[in-house]
Design a protein around this motif. Structure first.
Motif, PDB file in Angstrom:
ATOM      1  N   SER A  98     -36.189  49.365 -32.746  1.00 34.65           N
ATOM      2  CA  SER A  98     -37.099  48.953 -33.814  1.00 34.65           C
ATOM      3  C   SER A  98     -36.320  48.466 -35.036  1.00 34.65           C
ATOM      4  O   SER A  98     -36.590  48.857 -36.148  1.00 34.65           O
ATOM      5  CB  SER A  98     -37.985  50.136 -34.195  1.00 34.65           C
ATOM      6  N   TRP A 140     -43.692  51.887 -40.427  1.00 31.05           N
ATOM      7  CA  TRP A 140     -42.477  51.544 -39.715  1.00 31.05           C
ATOM      8  C   TRP A 140     -42.005  52.706 -38.863  1.00 31.05           C
ATOM      9  O   TRP A 140     -41.996  53.842 -39.308  1.00 31.05           O
ATOM     10  CB  TRP A 140     -41.361  51.195 -40.720  1.00 31.05           C
ATOM     11  N   THR A 148     -34.314  58.160 -41.361  1.00 30.96           N
ATOM     12  CA  THR A 148     -34.405  56.999 -42.249  1.00 30.96           C
ATOM     13  C   THR A 148     -35.241  55.909 -41.602  1.00 30.96           C
ATOM     14  O   THR A 148     -35.303  55.771 -40.380  1.00 30.96           O
ATOM     15  CB  THR A 148     -33.019  56.417 -42.571  1.00 30.96           C
ATOM     16  N   ARG A 149     -35.880  55.159 -42.445  1.00 30.53           N
ATOM     17  CA  ARG A 149     -36.528  53.921 -41.996  1.00 30.53           C
ATOM     18  C   ARG A 149     -36.292  52.912 -43.112  1.00 30.53           C
ATOM     19  O   ARG A 149     -36.508  53.216 -44.273  1.00 30.53           O
ATOM     20  CB  ARG A 149     -38.009  54.110 -41.695  1.00 30.53           C
ATOM     21  N   ARG A 150     -35.840  51.742 -42.686  1.00 32.23           N
ATOM     22  CA  ARG A 150     -35.443  50.725 -43.657  1.00 32.23           C
ATOM     23  C   ARG A 150     -34.500  51.317 -44.702  1.00 32.23           C
ATOM     24  O   ARG A 150     -34.592  51.028 -45.882  1.00 32.23           O
ATOM     25  CB  ARG A 150     -36.666  50.110 -44.318  1.00 32.23           C
ATOM     26  N   PHE A 183     -38.738  54.372 -36.445  1.00 31.22           N
ATOM     27  CA  PHE A 183     -37.382  54.783 -36.831  1.00 31.22           C
ATOM     28  C   PHE A 183     -36.416  53.622 -37.000  1.00 31.22           C
ATOM     29  O   PHE A 183     -36.648  52.539 -36.505  1.00 31.22           O
ATOM     30  CB  PHE A 183     -36.775  55.667 -35.742  1.00 31.22           C
ATOM     31  N   ASP A 184     -35.255  53.914 -37.627  1.00 28.55           N
ATOM     32  CA  ASP A 184     -34.099  53.021 -37.565  1.00 28.55           C
ATOM     33  C   ASP A 184     -33.459  53.278 -36.200  1.00 28.55           C
ATOM     34  O   ASP A 184     -32.605  54.133 -36.060  1.00 28.55           O
ATOM     35  CB  ASP A 184     -33.078  53.367 -38.663  1.00 28.55           C
ATOM     36  N   ASP A 185     -33.902  52.601 -35.212  1.00 31.08           N
ATOM     37  CA  ASP A 185     -33.570  52.886 -33.828  1.00 31.08           C
ATOM     38  C   ASP A 185     -33.247  51.537 -33.195  1.00 31.08           C
ATOM     39  O   ASP A 185     -33.775  50.523 -33.643  1.00 31.08           O
ATOM     40  CB  ASP A 185     -34.842  53.521 -33.207  1.00 31.08           C
ATOM     41  N   TYR A 231     -35.078  46.180 -38.045  1.00 28.36           N
ATOM     42  CA  TYR A 231     -35.952  45.475 -38.982  1.00 28.36           C
ATOM     43  C   TYR A 231     -35.477  44.072 -39.317  1.00 28.36           C
ATOM     44  O   TYR A 231     -35.927  43.482 -40.276  1.00 28.36           O
ATOM     45  CB  TYR A 231     -36.099  46.321 -40.251  1.00 28.36           C
ATOM     46  N   ASN A 241     -47.556  58.091 -39.813  1.00 24.39           N
ATOM     47  CA  ASN A 241     -47.830  57.377 -38.565  1.00 24.39           C
ATOM     48  C   ASN A 241     -48.975  58.104 -37.844  1.00 24.39           C
ATOM     49  O   ASN A 241     -48.784  58.856 -36.896  1.00 24.39           O
ATOM     50  CB  ASN A 241     -46.567  57.316 -37.698  1.00 24.39           C
ATOM     51  N   THR A 288     -43.261  43.478 -36.326  1.00 26.39           N
ATOM     52  CA  THR A 288     -43.411  44.870 -36.750  1.00 26.39           C
ATOM     53  C   THR A 288     -44.380  44.908 -37.919  1.00 26.39           C
ATOM     54  O   THR A 288     -44.556  43.933 -38.627  1.00 26.39           O
ATOM     55  CB  THR A 288     -42.067  45.474 -37.190  1.00 26.39           C
TER      56      THR A 288
END
Ligand SMILES: CC(C)(COP(=O)(O)OP(=O)(O)OC[C@H]1O[C@@H](n2cnc3c(N)ncnc32)[C@H](O)[C@@H]1OP(=O)(O)O)[C@@H](O)C(=O)NCCC(=O)NCCS
Length: 182
Positions: free
Chosen positions: A14, A7, A136-138, A9-11, A16, A115, A3
């Motif tokens: 994906s 970043w 949220t991401r990370r 999504f928190d999906d 982390y 993005n 990755t």
């Protein structure tokens, strides 16, 4: 499957984490999604293959599709395959399936505001801005741009070089009435 920023999504697609855990979680997300296809929710996982090599994924998602006629999408390309027009092509391919094959009335999409590639794909294939939301991401909250493509807008830009095969057989398992798909 490395990755890199920006970043997504928190999906389950994906996560982390590093190493195999992330790949296993990613695979489990796909297998689990395939096992849960029904009329109220489906997520179709397409593989992007160039010269026999898998380079990415393009998902098409329908939530209560029979009622809303709306799909959303998720895409991921291997870093070395980005920036060459594939992102646009694969989005156009699943939009063709949704609008021409399934009779969709609308498609939506969202991406974090930084993005640029994803947001530009949406804009380039005819979506118009549809507000903002948050995710949220990370673990940190960040703003997302929302995009909307109506059937009328899609018709103006639809491609004439995409062939759909065997769609009729798929409709019942997705809860789509064949008369509303044509
Ligand atoms: C999003 C993604 C699928 C787009 O695919 P891509 O092959 O890189 O995009 P394309 O080459 O088709 O480019 C489409 C448009 O975006 C533009 N673009 C591509 N990368 C860009 C960048 N980094 N910054 C600005 N514009 C960019 C292109 O110039 C093109 O615009 P144009 O039609 O005006 O020429 C790909 O970049 C990716 O996998 N990113 C990581 C995962 C991700 O973020 N997924 C989306 C989660 S919402």
């Amino acid at each position: 499957m490395a990755t890199q920023a920006p970043w997504p999504f928190d999906d389950p697609m994906s996560l982390y984490m590093d190493g195999h855990e992330r790949e296993w979680a990613w695979l489990r997300g796909i297998w689990s999604g395939r096992g849960h296809v029904n009329a109220s929710f489906w997520r179709l996982y397409f593989v992007v293959v160039i010269d026999g090599e898998p380079l990415g994924m393009q998902d098409l998602i329908g939530t209560n599709f029979a009622a809303f006629g709306t799909v959303s999408t998720f895409s991921w390309l291997s870093p070395e395959a980005r920036g060459g027009g594939l992102g646009k092509e694969m989005r156009q391919a699943v939009l063709h399936l949704a609008f021409d094959g399934f009779g969709a009335r609308e498609a939506n999409s969202e991406a974090f505001i930084d993005n640029h590639a994803s947001n530009r794909v949406s804009e380039a294939v005819g979506y118009v801005p549809n507000g903002i939301t948050w995710a949220t991401r990370r673990g940190e909250s960040a703003q997302l741009s929302r995009w909307r493509l109506t059937r009328e807008q899609w018709i103006k830009q639809r491609r004439d070089d995409i062939e759909l095969v065997g769609i009729g057989d798929c409709l019942p398992v997705l809860g789509i009435d064949p008369s509303s798909a044509s």
